[in-house]
Motif scaffolding. Structure first.
Motif, PDB file in Angstrom:
ATOM      1  N   UNK A  78      36.214  43.379  35.485  1.00  0.00           N
ATOM      2  CA  UNK A  78      35.012  43.062  36.243  1.00  0.00           C
ATOM      3  C   UNK A  78      35.458  42.284  37.481  1.00  0.00           C
ATOM      4  N   UNK A  79      35.011  42.717  38.651  1.00  0.00           N
ATOM      5  CA  UNK A  79      35.447  42.093  39.904  1.00  0.00           C
ATOM      6  C   UNK A  79      34.294  41.477  40.691  1.00  0.00           C
ATOM      7  N   UNK A  80      33.061  41.692  40.241  1.00  0.00           N
ATOM      8  CA  UNK A  80      31.915  41.120  40.941  1.00  0.00           C
ATOM      9  C   UNK A  80      30.613  41.718  40.482  1.00  0.00           C
ATOM     10  N   UNK A  99      29.106  41.770  45.830  1.00  0.00           N
ATOM     11  CA  UNK A  99      29.865  40.527  45.864  1.00  0.00           C
ATOM     12  C   UNK A  99      31.143  40.727  45.063  1.00  0.00           C
ATOM     13  N   UNK A 100      32.274  40.434  45.696  1.00  0.00           N
ATOM     14  CA  UNK A 100      33.562  40.441  44.993  1.00  0.00           C
ATOM     15  C   UNK A 100      34.013  39.006  44.851  1.00  0.00           C
ATOM     16  N   UNK A 101      34.375  38.631  43.631  1.00  0.00           N
ATOM     17  CA  UNK A 101      34.829  37.270  43.371  1.00  0.00           C
ATOM     18  C   UNK A 101      36.269  37.117  43.845  1.00  0.00           C
ATOM     19  N   UNK A 102      36.504  36.125  44.686  1.00  0.00           N
ATOM     20  CA  UNK A 102      37.830  35.891  45.273  1.00  0.00           C
ATOM     21  C   UNK A 102      38.880  35.652  44.181  1.00  0.00           C
ATOM     22  N   UNK A 103      38.467  35.064  43.089  1.00  0.00           N
ATOM     23  CA  UNK A 103      39.338  34.773  41.964  1.00  0.00           C
ATOM     24  C   UNK A 103      39.921  36.048  41.344  1.00  0.00           C
ATOM     25  N   UNK A 104      39.249  37.182  41.537  1.00  0.00           N
ATOM     26  CA  UNK A 104      39.634  38.416  40.868  1.00  0.00           C
ATOM     27  C   UNK A 104      40.230  39.477  41.787  1.00  0.00           C
TER      28      UNK A 104
END
Length: 134
Positions: A78-80, A99-104
């Motif tokens: 899962x990336x966002x 939205x893409x999570x920077x952490x991923x």
């Protein structure tokens, strides 16, 4: 499972941190000031090489939204999430955006954002997550 066809993005792109599949172009960033449970997140007008989960109503920092989770087609991480519907008029600009999570994800220069939920908590305190900074 059948053959996997991936789109190769040209230019500055963000990729999955785990399998390096191309996910989005830097030029498609709408906002760099979103927040997730894991820290920074970016709002994109377009993403590639992803598949979507089930629709879900979620109460977020800016109100109720109907969203779907975004998964990398390469590794299934899962990336966002993608905004399907915003219940408040002021949030309608998010509909159809992802939205893409920077952490991923890995940045265009190959760098990773290694924040953890405990490191990110000080960022979330005291402000909204949606003011455009570009």
């Amino acid at each position: 499972m059948g053959r996997l066809f991936l789109i190769t993005l040209e230019g500055k792109f963000y990729s999955c941190k785990h399998c390096k599949v191309h996910l989005a172009l830097s030029e498609d960033i709408t906002s760099r000031s979103f927040q997730s449970r894991n820290g920074k997140a970016y709002l994109f007008s377009k993403v590639s090489n992803v598949y979507f989960g089930e629709s879900d109503d979620r109460m977020m920092m800016t109100g109720l939204h109907t969203v779907v989770d975004i998964f990398c087609v390469g590794c299934g991480s899962i990336v966002g999430w993608k905004y399907e519907f915003a219940h408040e008029l002021s949030q309608k600009y998010k509909e159809g955006k992802s939205v893409l999570e920077r952490f991923k994800i890995s940045g265009p220069d190959g760098s990773n954002y290694w924040g953890t939920p405990t490191e990110a908590t000080h960022i979330i305190v005291g402000g909204g997550s949606d003011a455009d900074d570009i």
